[in-house]
Structure formats: structure tokens, C-alpha cells
Enzyme design. Structure first.
Site, PDB file in Angstrom:
ATOM      1  N   GLY A  70       0.693  -0.938  -0.066  1.00 55.57           N
ATOM      2  CA  GLY A  70      -0.097   0.000  -0.120  1.00 55.57           C
ATOM      3  C   GLY A  70       0.901   1.265   0.019  1.00 55.57           C
ATOM      4  N   CYS A 324       1.947   2.222  13.029  1.00 59.51           N
ATOM      5  CA  CYS A 324       3.050   2.932  12.651  1.00 59.51           C
ATOM      6  C   CYS A 324       3.435   3.856  13.581  1.00 59.51           C
ATOM      7  CB  CYS A 324       3.013   3.284  11.035  1.00 59.51           C
ATOM      8  SG  CYS A 324       1.811   2.296  10.227  1.00 59.51           S
TER       9      CYS A 324
HETATM   10  C1  PLP Z   1      -1.655  -0.302   6.088  1.00 57.36           C
HETATM   11  C2  PLP Z   1      -1.919   0.916   5.247  1.00 57.36           C
HETATM   12  C3  PLP Z   1      -1.027   1.385   4.399  1.00 57.36           C
HETATM   13  C4  PLP Z   1       0.227   0.764   4.076  1.00 57.36           C
HETATM   14  O1  PLP Z   1       0.283  -0.505   3.218  1.00 57.36           O
HETATM   15  P1  PLP Z   1       1.511  -1.411   3.343  1.00 57.36           P
HETATM   16  O2  PLP Z   1       1.140  -2.348   2.394  1.00 57.36           O
HETATM   17  O3  PLP Z   1       1.552  -1.851   4.920  1.00 57.36           O
HETATM   18  O4  PLP Z   1       2.477  -0.653   2.877  1.00 57.36           O
HETATM   19  C5  PLP Z   1      -1.480   2.368   3.640  1.00 57.36           C
HETATM   20  N1  PLP Z   1      -2.522   3.041   4.124  1.00 57.36           N
HETATM   21  C6  PLP Z   1      -3.650   2.849   4.960  1.00 57.36           C
HETATM   22  C7  PLP Z   1      -4.653   3.556   5.124  1.00 57.36           C
HETATM   23  C8  PLP Z   1      -3.075   1.638   5.688  1.00 57.36           C
HETATM   24  O5  PLP Z   1      -4.160   1.110   6.411  1.00 57.36           O
END
Ligand code: PLP
Length: 395
Positions: A70, A324
Site C-alpha cells: 500500500g 506505525c
Molecule cells: C496499512 C496501510 C497502508 C500501508 O500499506 P502497506 O502494504 O503496509 O505498505 C497505507 N494506507 C493505509 C490506510 C493503511 O491502513
């Protein structure tokens, strides 16, 4: 009893997805760019996965790009739109104060590179106001990026309305839908979304695999230089097993969503009702316009971190603010954005339920959270001051 109630941080992998991935890793080890049979078989797996993913969000396969997660999808969508905008003299970006750090930190970096960034206020209900967004759009705006659903408080934004406003002003619209994909129905065409990010590990897929949807006709720049994979937009030999596992997990979780949304919503509401009985507590975000599995509370007079440790002792995995942000002393930027004061924001608890949560598990959560909150208040100096009237209760 053990209850995993941190599905917004990550989800348990689907058995189906694990089996698909194991088969890929054991048998389909070819490089999709190779011309011989095992390479071409890997390419077929890749393209089938692209079709599955596209179908689940109402897109065409050619509009789907696979990324490392993400975060990468967010980075690429935003950076690409910003750089392309700059070529036309448009250097203004609009977002919200409560985005994920993958969005906020990308914007902060672009600001240092000379872009102008407007972060919209989020109201107490955890929602942005489309009319405020419209008022922020100027002639030099090249991108609006507003998350589909917030990862801490679960509130679902008026994405369709936002997309309409952006289209009317000729501005690109990206949405971080990492928390929403496979948890609420999404149709990128009906909603008019130009770009969308998703992440497999938030819907029972593997970590390290993400999805970026880019509407046909919208230009995309690559972040990673190298080979011509993903139509030249994302270099690097494809994570074939991860991508196949992503598609399998998405299909399965989206099916489960159609069957279980009612159940999980009922469990969420039962949990909200139960926790509301704890004195001096408050739900964060609108009670209804939120993800079916998201519950987020503030409890006055306690520290979220201690609450988590005590809950862990009782077999409950939960979170206080975003995964995070833990490790930092500042309370969650999301809770501050919806107007919680520092002290109150520190006493927050996020419980995010999985599709198979039972009534017994919800009752176990209610009982244990209530007990731990009472226990912690028993030796909290802040709570003592509140009770003795030396400080005023906020909640
Ligand atoms: C978890 C998350 C991300 C990051 O995704 P990853 O695959 O862990 O890099 C970004 N945006 C939101 C809203 C998330 O919950």
C-alpha cells in the site's frame, strides 16, 4: 481465550492464498519475462491475478499495477500526479489531516520540493466535508488524495461526492483504499475514482504486495527504474506468488464480505454499546459511517500503552492509535485531527474485528477492557485528580 482484534494492522493469511502461493513457489518458479513454457505459465498466473483483482473493484485488467504494498502504491500515485501536474504548471495538492503516513510523508516531501499542500480539516465525526474540499480547489490544483476509510477510526469518507467534485474541476482524484478494499463494496467506475491504492495483507493476503489502480487515460510515472515489467511502470521481476496470493485472498475476502457484513456490523455495534457503558469514555468517529469491523474509543485518565499490555496478558491483541505511530510519544495524528486533546488521545484503544468474530469473543473484549480500564484508573494520578475535582473531566 485469545482474541485477535487488530485486523487494521494486518490480517491472518487465508489458507487458500497460502496454498496458491506454495504451489507457485514450488512449481511455477519461472520468470514471467522468459519466453519458454514455465516462464509463460508464470506470466499467465500474473495476468489471471490481474483479471481477478480488476473484477473485484470494477476495473479493467490493464488498469491494475502490482506494487510492493500500500505504501508504494500511495507514493507512486501521488508523486506521479504531482510531477505530471508540475509539467503543466500545476503545483497544488489537496489531502486531509488524517491520512496514513504513506500519504502524509510523501506530501511533506513534495512540499520541500516546492509543491503547495492543503490538508483539509477532519470534523469531530471523522469525516471530511466535500464543500470544504471544493472551496480548496484552485486553478493550479493537480491532485486530490483522500483516503476511502481511515485506518484508525474507520470512518468512511464521501468518496463518490469527492470524485464528482474533482471531475467537475478537472482535477485527478486518488484514494488510499487500503482499509476499504474487500471490506466494503468498491466500484472504481461507478465512483469515478482515477487512482486507488490497496494492500494484500489488509485482506488476508501476503505482506509485501500492493495494488495500484490507474484509470485508462490517466498517465502514470514509474518510481523504480529497471526492466519493463508492469508496462514499464514498475520495474523488478514480479512477485508471482505474492500476486497470485493477493488475487486469491481478495476474491475470498470479498465473497466473505458479501455474506458477513451484516454479522460483523452487528458485532461492532455490540462492542460499541458494551464499551460505551464504561464511565468517561467516548467513541471516536461517526458510529455508523465507519468500517464494519472498526471500534475506536478514548478512556479518560489512562494510557493506551498500559491498556494494551494488560489486554495482551489476557490474550487480546489490540492497538492504540496506528501500529506505525506506536513507539512515538505523540498521540495519534488522527485523534488530534478530530479534535481530541492530547491527554484524552493518549487513552485510546482500537479494536478491529475479523469476519469470524463471535458474540462470546465480543463479550470477552467488553468484560476485559472494562476491568483493565478500572484497574488502571485505580492507580492513575490523573484519574485521582479528576475524581477529586482538581482537573475537569473532558469526556
Ligand atoms: C496499512 C496501510 C497502508 C500501508 O500499506 P502497506 O502494504 O503496509 O505498505 C497505507 N494506507 C493505509 C490506510 C493503511 O491502513
Amino acid at each position: 481465550m485469545n482474541v485477535y482484534a487488530d485486523n487494521a494492522a494486518t490480517t491472518r493469511m487465508s489458507d487458500t492464498a497460502i496454498e496458491v502461493m506454495l504451489r507457485c513457489m514450488k512449481e511455477e518458479y519461472g520468470n514471467p519475462s522468459s519466453l519458454y513454457t514455465i516462464g509463460q505459465r508464470a506470466k499467465e498466473i500474473l495476468e489471471e491475478a490481474r483479471q481477478t483483482v480488476a473484477a473485484e473493484i470494477g476495473a479493467e485488467p490493464g488498469e491494475i499495477y502490482f506494487t510492493s504494498g500500500g505504501s508504494e502504491a500511495d507514493n507512486q500515485a501521488i508523486r506521479s500526479a504531482a510531477l505530471l501536474g508540475k509539467r503543466k504548471g500545476k503545483t497544488h495538492l489537496i489531502s486531509t489531516a488524517f491520512e496514513h503516513h504513506a500519504v502524509l510523508h510523501t506530501l511533506r516531501k513534495l512540499e520541500k520540493e516546492g509543491f503547495r499542500v492543503t490538508l483539509l480539516d477532519v470534523h469531530e465525526d471523522g469525516l471530511v466535508r466535500p464543500e470544504e474540499l471544493e472551496a480548496a480547489i484552485g486553478d493550479d490544483t493537480c491532485l486530490v488524495t483522500v483516503m476511502y476509510a481511515n485506518n484508525e477510526i474507520g470512518t468512511i469518507q464521501p468518496v463518490d461526492e469527492i470524485a464528482k467534485i474533482c471531475a467537475a474541476h478537472g482535477v485527478l482524484f486518488h484514494t488510499d483504499a487500503v482499509q476499504a478494499v474487500a471490506h466494503v463494496p468498491i466500484d472504481v467506475k461507478k465512483s469515478g475514482i482515477d487512482m486507488l491504492s490497496a494492500s494484500a495483507h489488509k485482506f488476508h493476503g501476503p505482506k509485501g504486495t500492493g495494488i495500484l489502480y490507474v484509470r485508462r487515460g490517466v498517465q502514470l510515472l514509474n518510481l523504480i527504474e529497471g526492466g519493463g515489467q508492469e508496462k514499464g511502470k514498475r520495474a523488478g521481476t514480479e512477485n508471482v506468488a505474492g500476486i497470485a496470493g493477493t488475487a486469491a485472498a481478495l476474491k475470498e475476502t470479498a465473497e466473505a464480505m458479501r455474506e458477513k457484513t451484516e454479522h460483523i456490523t452487528a458485532m461492532r455495534d455490540r462492542l460499541i454499546e458494551g464499551l460505551s457503558k464504561i464511565p468517561h469514555s467516548a467513541l471516536n468517529g461517526d458510529a455508523k459511517k465507519r468500517l464494519p469491523g472498526n471500534v475506536n474509543f478514548c478512556f479518560e485518565g489512562i494510557e493506551g500503552e498500559s491498556l494494551l499490555l494488560h489486554l495482551d496478558d489476557r490474550g487480546i491483541s489490540a492497538s492504540s492509535g496506528s501500529a506505525c505511530t506506536s513507539g512515538s510519544l505523540d498521540p495519534s495524528h488522527v485523534l488530534l485531527a478530530i479534535g481530541r486533546v492530547h491527554d484524552v488521545a493518549h487513552g485510546s484503544l482500537r479494536l478491529t474485528l475479523g469476519e469470524d468474530i463471535t458474540e462470546e469473543e465480543v463479550d470477552y473484549l467488553i468484560e476485559n477492557v472494562a476491568q483493565v480500564v478500572e484497574h488502571l484508573r485505580g492507580f492513575s494520578p490523573v484519574w485521582r485528580d479528576l475524581v477529586q475535582g482538581k482537573r475537569e473531566f473532558i469526556l
